[in-house]
Design an enzyme around this catalytic site. Structure first.
Site, PDB file in Angstrom:
ATOM      1  N   SER A 126      41.552  46.120  22.874  1.00 35.62           N
ATOM      2  CA  SER A 126      42.394  44.994  23.389  1.00 35.62           C
ATOM      3  C   SER A 126      43.851  45.851  22.936  1.00 35.62           C
ATOM      4  CB  SER A 126      42.567  44.206  22.446  1.00 35.62           C
ATOM      5  OG  SER A 126      43.877  44.055  21.576  1.00 35.62           O
ATOM      6  N   LYS A 127      45.016  45.839  23.286  1.00 32.63           N
ATOM      7  CA  LYS A 127      46.489  46.730  23.030  1.00 32.63           C
ATOM      8  C   LYS A 127      46.910  46.014  21.630  1.00 32.63           C
ATOM      9  CE  LYS A 127      47.413  46.585  27.820  1.00 32.63           C
ATOM     10  NZ  LYS A 127      48.483  45.676  28.746  1.00 32.63           N
ATOM     11  N   ARG A 128      46.447  45.280  21.022  1.00 34.68           N
ATOM     12  CA  ARG A 128      47.800  44.910  19.940  1.00 34.68           C
ATOM     13  C   ARG A 128      46.631  45.248  18.387  1.00 34.68           C
ATOM     14  NH1 ARG A 128      48.728  39.330  18.956  1.00 34.68           N
ATOM     15  NH2 ARG A 128      48.985  39.719  16.763  1.00 34.68           N
TER      16      ARG A 128
END
Length: 479
Positions: free
Chosen positions: A253-255
RNA sequence: GGCCCCAUCGUCUAGUGGCCUAGGACAUCACCCUCUCAAGGUGGAGGCACGGGUUCGAAUCCCGUUGGGGCUGCCA
């Protein structure tokens, strides 16, 4: 896959510009790219890899993310034949398709709010939309969304190159939204319409899209009549790639995870190493080969051999790959590629000193970011001495004598690696020490650490004056 | 919860019914080489999730169990 039937292969990478390009997206792009490239190699001259920016969600999209994705792709060497197409510029297409679906009885307007649906379905065995408005004849309004009328019976099958046939009962698919109340299309609609419009015949994407695929197949069938005159009457073939996961085995996930391609560039990874490593996440050539150029990958890659199980993105192994690629660079190229990293380190860089160190540093780093750290002592007025290392040296017998004798002989020696080494060897003989032991105090005095690049190259690069100065100040430790 | 997907060393993988006493790579450990550190070399430890079938024979085929994951948004 050389071709889809007798038609040229048309594949696409369709990122949404809601963040940077992450390694999972990069791998998807790479596999698409390889498939198109291989098709061309095998005589399908019109094979095409298309870039399409899926920016239908005006709330989240930012132009700078598009720029970032494009520059990351270019950095990796992943080039496209067509596009980029922007969905935000193709609204008419989706509106036309939505109208058609409504007029043909395949979609209906729904005025339910999220809360309405939730309260009705609370405790129900089948959560999700309850088809409340399906037969109510709700009129289009500012608050209504268009929902697809999923058949109540039967089942939908998707043929997947990686997973085989995957089937789901239609009754398990909810009547999903295809157009928002503001008139913009949802992903499933825009995606299908564009795949038809651009004659995409092979969809290679992440496994998270597998559940969407059933909805897309339904839309595709319902839209067939609209496009009956076009060539795209066959549903595309699908290939859902295994997810790239983190150490907890969750989708990258990018986050949550630090996986931006541009960050890897910043950290001094080489695009060739990234490509090579990424290609191996979910695929192997079938033998024990691991190091492959883009050309070799193109030749060997086969979608049908892609694994089904998720793969962990292991930065350790990537670092190893990067080190191998760095060592394979010529000294000239390696030196050139290191320059931005010296700039970033903010050192008083001196090309003449660096030239002496290039080849020995090249053998010892895994990323370009490691380079300045390894030779910073050459470009500093004085070095900071590592305290733990200093304690070791102070504890070691004869450290003071070594430093004293070194200063004496280095003061008049010819400034050359072999000469300096022989001088140290002479000191070793005099003090009855091994070179490994004797070099330690000198290394600490010169570099501030006990580990680093080969000492005599470092001395030559540093120069006589600075060397003597540092030895002298090290001698102060013993007073 | 529902639907769907998945399952070979810690990790990435080879393996598509006998060639498997399961091969390679990263990581790890030991030794060699060596001016430190790397690189390189040699060797070690480490795996077919479990249970049933099918078969003369299964890591490979089937079923189940368990475990993990994805989706379940007027995001993509």
């Amino acid at each position: 896959m050389d071709s889809i039937g007798d038609k040229p292969v048309r594949v696409r990478f369709a990122p949404s510009p809601t963040g940077y390009l992450h390694v999972g997206g990069a791998r998807t792009a790479l596999y698409n790219f390889l498939v198109a490239r291989k098709a061309k190699l095998n005589g399908d001259e019109k094979a095409s890899f298309i870039l399409r920016i899926e920016d239908t969600d005006a709330e989240r999209n930012r132009p700078e993310w598009t720029e970032g994705i494009i520059s990351s792709l270019k950095w990796l060497g992943i080039d496209w034949d067509e596009g980029p197409y922007f969905q935000s510029q193709r609204s008419d297409l989706y509106a036309k398709a939505a109208d058609f679906l409504f007029n043909s009885g395949n979609a209906y307007w729904c005025s339910c709010t999220r809360e309405d649906v939730d309260s009705r379905t609370k405790g129900s065995a089948t959560p999700g939309y309850d088809r409340y408005c399906r037969e109510r004849g709700v009129a289009k309004s500012q608050n209504s969304v268009l929902r697809f009328k999923v058949p109540l019976n039967g089942s939908t099958t998707v043929n997947d190159l990686v997973r085989g046939a995957v089937n789901v009962e239609n009754k398990n698919i909810e009547d999903f939204v295809i157009q928002k109340s503001d008139g913009s299309p949802l992903f499933v609609l825009a995606n299908v319409v564009d795949d038809i419009d651009l004659s995409i015949n092979l969809v290679i994407r992440g496994e998270e899209h597998l559940p969407n695929t059933f909805k897309m197949a339904l839309i595709f069938d319902a839209l067939r009549a609209l496009y009956s005159n076009s060539e795209a009457t066959d549903s595309p073939t699908y290939a859902h790639l295994p997810l790239l996961v983190n150490e907890k085995r969750q989708k990258l996930s990018k986050r949550r995870d630090r996986v931006a391609v541009e960050d890897f560039k910043e950290q001094g990874f080489l695009p060739q190493a990234m490509i090579n490593y990424l290609a191996l996440l979910g695929w192997g050539p079938g033998d024990d080969r691991e190091f492959m150029s883009l050309d070799e990958l193109t030749e060997l890659f086969e979608l049908e051999k892609v694994n089904k199980a998720p793969a962990f993105f292991d930065e350790k192994k990537l670092r190893h790959f990067n080190g191998v690629y760095i060592r394979n660079l010529s000294d000239e190229v390696f030196s050139e590629l290191s320059m931005p990293f010296f700039d970033k380190a903010g050192l008083r860089f001196d090309l003449e000193k660096w030239k002496i160190m290039v080849s020995v540093v090249k053998e010892r780093v895994e990323t370009l970011d490691d380079v300045p750290k390894m030779v910073d002592f050459l470009f500093l007025e004085s070095v900071e001495i590592d305290e733990n290392s200093k304690a070791k040296v102070l504890n070691q017998e004869k450290s003071a004598e070594i430093l004293f004798l070194a200063r004496e002989s280095f003061g008049k020696a010819t400034w050359d690696t072999d000469v300096l080494k022989n001088q140290m060897l002479a000191i070793c003989e005099k003090l009855d020490l091994k070179l490994g032991k004797a070099q330690a105090p000198v290394r600490l005095a010169i570099t501030g650490r006990l580990i680093g690049p080969p000492l005599f190259e470092a001395l030559v690069a540093l120069g006589r004056d600075a060397t003597i100065r540092r030895l002298t100040s090290a001698l102060e430790w013993f007073k």
